[in-house]
Design a protein around this motif. Structure first.
Motif, PDB file in Angstrom:
ATOM      1  N   LEU A  48       0.767  -1.151   0.012  1.00 30.27           N
ATOM      2  CA  LEU A  48      -0.082   0.017  -0.028  1.00 30.27           C
ATOM      3  C   LEU A  48       0.797   1.125  -0.017  1.00 30.27           C
ATOM      4  O   LEU A  48       0.225   2.556  -0.208  1.00 30.27           O
ATOM      5  N   MET A  49       2.076   0.960   0.197  1.00 28.68           N
ATOM      6  CA  MET A  49       3.146   2.329   0.309  1.00 28.68           C
ATOM      7  C   MET A  49       3.043   3.085  -0.717  1.00 28.68           C
ATOM      8  O   MET A  49       2.840   4.634  -0.617  1.00 28.68           O
ATOM      9  N   PRO A  50       3.271   2.451  -1.995  1.00 24.16           N
ATOM     10  CA  PRO A  50       2.999   3.453  -3.275  1.00 24.16           C
ATOM     11  C   PRO A  50       1.875   4.263  -3.337  1.00 24.16           C
ATOM     12  O   PRO A  50       1.900   5.544  -3.733  1.00 24.16           O
ATOM     13  N   LEU A  73       9.152  18.405   1.536  1.00 21.95           N
ATOM     14  CA  LEU A  73      10.335  17.653   1.692  1.00 21.95           C
ATOM     15  C   LEU A  73      11.563  18.486   1.926  1.00 21.95           C
ATOM     16  O   LEU A  73      12.846  17.875   2.317  1.00 21.95           O
ATOM     17  N   ASP A  74      11.373  19.486   1.980  1.00 19.36           N
ATOM     18  CA  ASP A  74      12.578  20.548   2.477  1.00 19.36           C
ATOM     19  C   ASP A  74      12.680  20.619   4.090  1.00 19.36           C
ATOM     20  O   ASP A  74      13.689  20.824   4.546  1.00 19.36           O
ATOM     21  N   ASN A  80      10.682  -3.625   4.154  1.00 12.02           N
ATOM     22  CA  ASN A  80      11.426  -3.706   3.047  1.00 12.02           C
ATOM     23  C   ASN A  80      10.910  -2.516   2.098  1.00 12.02           C
ATOM     24  O   ASN A  80      11.632  -2.501   0.916  1.00 12.02           O
ATOM     25  N   PHE A  81      10.443  -1.457   2.814  1.00 14.27           N
ATOM     26  CA  PHE A  81      10.237  -0.332   2.054  1.00 14.27           C
ATOM     27  C   PHE A  81      11.279   0.789   2.332  1.00 14.27           C
ATOM     28  O   PHE A  81      11.067   1.612   3.435  1.00 14.27           O
ATOM     29  N   THR A  82      12.578   0.641   1.570  1.00 12.58           N
ATOM     30  CA  THR A  82      13.762   1.371   2.336  1.00 12.58           C
ATOM     31  C   THR A  82      13.541   2.883   1.810  1.00 12.58           C
ATOM     32  O   THR A  82      12.771   3.385   1.134  1.00 12.58           O
ATOM     33  N   THR A  83      14.728   3.529   2.334  1.00  5.97           N
ATOM     34  CA  THR A  83      14.931   5.071   2.114  1.00  5.97           C
ATOM     35  C   THR A  83      15.018   5.204   0.472  1.00  5.97           C
ATOM     36  O   THR A  83      14.493   6.048  -0.175  1.00  5.97           O
ATOM     37  N   GLU A  84      15.599   4.409  -0.192  1.00  6.49           N
ATOM     38  CA  GLU A  84      15.754   4.458  -1.472  1.00  6.49           C
ATOM     39  C   GLU A  84      14.636   4.360  -2.132  1.00  6.49           C
ATOM     40  O   GLU A  84      14.352   5.082  -3.135  1.00  6.49           O
ATOM     41  N   LYS A  85      13.449   3.411  -1.728  1.00  5.28           N
ATOM     42  CA  LYS A  85      12.307   3.233  -2.334  1.00  5.28           C
ATOM     43  C   LYS A  85      11.296   4.570  -2.109  1.00  5.28           C
ATOM     44  O   LYS A  85      10.533   5.070  -2.783  1.00  5.28           O
ATOM     45  N   LEU A  86      11.587   4.992  -0.718  1.00  5.85           N
ATOM     46  CA  LEU A  86      11.052   6.507  -0.565  1.00  5.85           C
ATOM     47  C   LEU A  86      11.273   7.505  -1.323  1.00  5.85           C
ATOM     48  O   LEU A  86      10.284   8.236  -2.097  1.00  5.85           O
ATOM     49  N   ALA A  87      12.671   7.584  -1.926  1.00  9.84           N
ATOM     50  CA  ALA A  87      13.202   8.609  -2.846  1.00  9.84           C
ATOM     51  C   ALA A  87      12.410   8.501  -3.866  1.00  9.84           C
ATOM     52  O   ALA A  87      12.071   9.427  -4.741  1.00  9.84           O
ATOM     53  N   GLN A 112       9.699   6.806  -4.895  1.00  8.92           N
ATOM     54  CA  GLN A 112       8.377   6.919  -4.892  1.00  8.92           C
ATOM     55  C   GLN A 112       7.968   8.411  -4.835  1.00  8.92           C
ATOM     56  O   GLN A 112       7.084   8.983  -5.649  1.00  8.92           O
ATOM     57  N   LEU A 113       8.861   9.182  -3.996  1.00  8.16           N
ATOM     58  CA  LEU A 113       8.392  10.645  -3.953  1.00  8.16           C
ATOM     59  C   LEU A 113       9.058  11.514  -4.844  1.00  8.16           C
ATOM     60  O   LEU A 113       8.810  12.838  -5.023  1.00  8.16           O
ATOM     61  N   GLY A 114       9.939  10.944  -5.732  1.00  2.90           N
ATOM     62  CA  GLY A 114      10.675  11.657  -6.691  1.00  2.90           C
ATOM     63  C   GLY A 114      11.744  12.402  -6.710  1.00  2.90           C
ATOM     64  O   GLY A 114      12.124  13.379  -7.560  1.00  2.90           O
ATOM     65  N   ARG A 115      12.128  12.550  -5.264  1.00  3.97           N
ATOM     66  CA  ARG A 115      13.545  13.374  -5.221  1.00  3.97           C
ATOM     67  C   ARG A 115      14.196  12.851  -3.830  1.00  3.97           C
ATOM     68  O   ARG A 115      13.763  12.053  -3.075  1.00  3.97           O
ATOM     69  N   ALA A 116      15.365  13.574  -3.613  1.00  4.17           N
ATOM     70  CA  ALA A 116      16.050  13.412  -2.227  1.00  4.17           C
ATOM     71  C   ALA A 116      15.178  13.803  -1.199  1.00  4.17           C
ATOM     72  O   ALA A 116      14.609  15.011  -1.265  1.00  4.17           O
ATOM     73  N   GLY A 117      15.643  13.373   0.169  1.00  3.40           N
ATOM     74  CA  GLY A 117      14.769  14.169   1.401  1.00  3.40           C
ATOM     75  C   GLY A 117      15.419  13.630   2.431  1.00  3.40           C
ATOM     76  O   GLY A 117      16.259  12.708   2.488  1.00  3.40           O
TER      77      GLY A 117
END
Length: 257
Positions: free
Chosen positions: A70-72, A84-85, A95-102, A104-109
């Motif tokens: 459901l995360m996406p 995100l700033d 298993n929904f890692t920080t890489e997957k967060l970035a 899915q959200l389209g940018r670093a944060g």
């Protein structure tokens, strides 16, 4: 510090209870209105909503505690409302890692990946915290201080969150299974179920307290109660004959395959 929790199920609910008891300023979002009502009745100070987008506005930390699949959907829903700033985004989904967060959200944060366990409700969780590559030490410290309110925490590299999950989040179920087996053995030997439960729980509590207070390795404590030719060594050998150690290790590694 204002914290928003999206998802008030078993794990999210345990965190909500733990943080509410500690006086954290909380907004919780879930689609289950009856569940939200039950939290509001217990903790008048928290804010509840069925609107995920409204929930994230103004938060300092957004903790997303929904099933991994459901995360996406949830992240896509709240993405336009996130700052995100400024905000720290935490994934509590396996298993929904920080890489997957970035991704899915389209940018670093400022992203963290955290796996606690359901004992968080009683301040007794074991939580594993990993920060993303762009996450500041200050943001990590804020997340750690938040989860410290729910029990012990360990900051680890992201590749160790999975093993930590197997040891502590899944592992709490394995401990429960041992307690159940000890209770069943007690019943077979003549104790009533509630008596067997009392014995099993206090024995587990005693073992934990002993190791925490002394700092001993478990084998040191085992030696204290194991005498040559005695009953303890006979029971330990039966565990070994049944492959107890191997079964525990295999259970911990099973979810990593």
């Amino acid at each position: 510090m204002k914290v928003t929790v999206i998802g008030a199920g078993n794990m999210g609910g345990a965190l909500i209870h733990g943080w509410a008891k500690a006086g954290v300023s909380l907004t919780i979002a879930d689609k289950n209105e009856a569940l939200l009502t039950s939290f509001k009745e217990k903790y008048a100070s928290i804010t509840t909503t069925t609107d995920n987008v409204a929930a994230v506005k103004g938060a300092d930390i957004v903790v997303v505690v929904v099933k991994p699949w459901l995360m996406p959907t949830v992240l896509d829903e709240i993405k336009p409302a996130l700052d995100l700033d400024r905000q720290i985004i935490v994934s509590d989904a396996a298993n929904f890692t920080t890489e997957k967060l970035a991704e899915q959200l389209g940018r670093a944060g400022q992203y963290c990946y955290v796996i606690p366990n359901i004992a968080a409700e009683y301040g007794a969780s074991m939580s594993f915290i990993a920060k993303g590559k762009d996450t500041s030490d200050a943001s990590l410290a804020q997340v750690k201080s938040l989860y410290d309110l729910c029990g012990d925490t360990l900051v680890v590299s992201e590749n160790l969150v999975g093993p930590g999950m197997m040891m502590a989040s899944c592992g709490i179920a394995y401990v429960m299974r041992y307690i159940r087996a000890q209770m069943e053995g007690g019943c077979e030997m003549g104790f009533y179920p509630e008596q067997a439960k009392q014995i099993a729980l206090q024995t587990m509590q005693g073992a934990v307290s002993l190791l925490k207070e002394t700092g001993w390795h478990p084998e040191t404590a085992i030696d204290k109660v194991t005498t040559p030719g005695g009953v303890t060594i006979k029971g330990l050998n039966e565990l070994d004959h049944a492959g107890f150690n191997s079964a525990v290790i295999r259970s911990l590694k099973a979810g990593l395959k």
